[in-house]
Design a protein around this motif. Structure first.
Motif, PDB file in Angstrom:
ATOM      1  N   LEU A 121       0.889  -1.215   0.150  1.00  0.00           N
ATOM      2  CA  LEU A 121       0.076   0.048   0.125  1.00  0.00           C
ATOM      3  C   LEU A 121       0.937   1.357  -0.087  1.00  0.00           C
ATOM      4  CD1 LEU A 121      -2.717  -1.116   2.570  1.00  0.00           C
ATOM      5  CD2 LEU A 121      -3.044  -0.877  -0.010  1.00  0.00           C
ATOM      6  N   ILE A 122       1.947   1.196   0.724  1.00  0.00           N
ATOM      7  CA  ILE A 122       2.735   2.317   0.696  1.00  0.00           C
ATOM      8  C   ILE A 122       3.492   2.652  -0.710  1.00  0.00           C
ATOM      9  CG2 ILE A 122       5.130   3.079   1.618  1.00  0.00           C
ATOM     10  CD1 ILE A 122       2.891   3.411   3.846  1.00  0.00           C
ATOM     11  N   GLN A 123       3.928   1.526  -1.286  1.00  0.00           N
ATOM     12  CA  GLN A 123       4.322   1.593  -2.593  1.00  0.00           C
ATOM     13  C   GLN A 123       3.328   2.017  -3.727  1.00  0.00           C
ATOM     14  OE1 GLN A 123       5.427  -1.958  -4.622  1.00  0.00           O
ATOM     15  NE2 GLN A 123       6.377  -1.185  -6.081  1.00  0.00           N
ATOM     16  N   ALA A 124       2.068   1.722  -3.441  1.00  0.00           N
ATOM     17  CA  ALA A 124       1.161   2.376  -4.212  1.00  0.00           C
ATOM     18  C   ALA A 124       0.923   3.732  -4.298  1.00  0.00           C
ATOM     19  CB  ALA A 124      -0.141   1.627  -4.163  1.00  0.00           C
ATOM     20  N   VAL A 125       0.802   4.173  -2.687  1.00  0.00           N
ATOM     21  CA  VAL A 125       0.689   5.558  -2.591  1.00  0.00           C
ATOM     22  C   VAL A 125       1.750   6.430  -3.218  1.00  0.00           C
ATOM     23  CG1 VAL A 125       0.552   7.330  -0.753  1.00  0.00           C
ATOM     24  CG2 VAL A 125      -0.878   5.469  -0.660  1.00  0.00           C
ATOM     25  N   LEU A 126       2.942   5.928  -2.952  1.00  0.00           N
ATOM     26  CA  LEU A 126       4.076   6.573  -3.594  1.00  0.00           C
ATOM     27  C   LEU A 126       4.230   6.677  -4.955  1.00  0.00           C
ATOM     28  CD1 LEU A 126       6.877   5.474  -1.208  1.00  0.00           C
ATOM     29  CD2 LEU A 126       5.812   7.728  -1.313  1.00  0.00           C
ATOM     30  N   LYS A 127       3.632   5.504  -5.524  1.00  0.00           N
ATOM     31  CA  LYS A 127       3.543   5.461  -7.070  1.00  0.00           C
ATOM     32  C   LYS A 127       2.790   6.702  -7.662  1.00  0.00           C
ATOM     33  CE  LYS A 127       3.568   2.053 -10.331  1.00  0.00           C
ATOM     34  NZ  LYS A 127       3.246   0.743 -10.953  1.00  0.00           N
ATOM     35  N   ILE A 128       1.341   6.746  -6.931  1.00  0.00           N
ATOM     36  CA  ILE A 128       0.505   7.671  -7.505  1.00  0.00           C
ATOM     37  C   ILE A 128       0.864   9.164  -7.003  1.00  0.00           C
ATOM     38  CG2 ILE A 128      -1.790   8.455  -6.795  1.00  0.00           C
ATOM     39  CD1 ILE A 128      -2.645   5.709  -6.219  1.00  0.00           C
TER      40      ILE A 128
END
Length: 182
Positions: free
Chosen positions: A170-177
């Motif tokens: 989830l952290i990776q997805a938020v950073l990606k966005i």
């Protein structure tokens, strides 16, 4: 067959925080004592949120005076430690009883971080520190579960390795966005 009692042994800096840890429950004999993590985190976050050199000194002195009158009351010991933390952060925030730019006149060579002038930096650091603290909490949970032999919770529980992988994803997805990464 009997569970031995738990004896918490910590150094003087975090020893008063044992009382707060015990309010949540004494860790089992074979679990990791979270007092050091809890105490250091508590002092650091308090100082970061209430950083003022003058008010920190007042809190420290109040804690010391009250500790001398009633040394058994650990809340006063905690108050003194929080005062030190507040004064420390207050010095680097260049804040003395709410007056900014006063300390920097005495120490012009120091790089000061004034939260009101660096809001985005403070917010970013706050989120990063929060993520870091949660990662340490996951490590404590996984270590304790595996140490007591609860392999299922250690690997597949919400606070185990599976929960950690979900959190990191989830952290990776938020950073990606947020940063428009590929």
């Amino acid at each position: 067959k009997h569970t031995p009692p738990t004896l918490l042994k910590n150094r003087w800096l975090v020893r008063p925080f044992e009382m707060l840890v015990n309010m949540y429950g004494t860790p089992a004999y074979n679990e990791t004592d979270p007092t050091v993590f809890f105490g250091l985190t508590y002092m650091t976050l308090f100082g970061a949120m209430f950083g003022d050199l003058g008010q920190g000194i007042v809190l420290f002195l109040a804690g010391m005076v009250l500790t001398r009158k009633n040394p058994e009351n650990l809340y006063f010991h905690i108050l003194a430690r929080l005062g030190i933390s507040s004064a420390f952060f207050g010095f680097f925030y260049d804040s003395f009883f709410g007056y900014e730019h006063l300390i920097s006149k005495l120490f012009p060579f120091m790089p000061f971080l004034r939260p009101i002038e660096n809001i985005n930096t403070i917010l970013g650091v706050s989120v990063g520190v929060g993520v870091f603290l949660l990662l340490i909490s996951f490590a404590y949970s996984i270590l304790n579960k595996l140490r007591i032999g609860d392999v299922k919770e250690g690997w597949l529980g919400r606070n185990g390795v599976a929960g950690l992988i979900l959190y990191l994803t989830l952290i990776q997805a938020v950073l990606k966005i947020a940063f428009d990464l590929p």
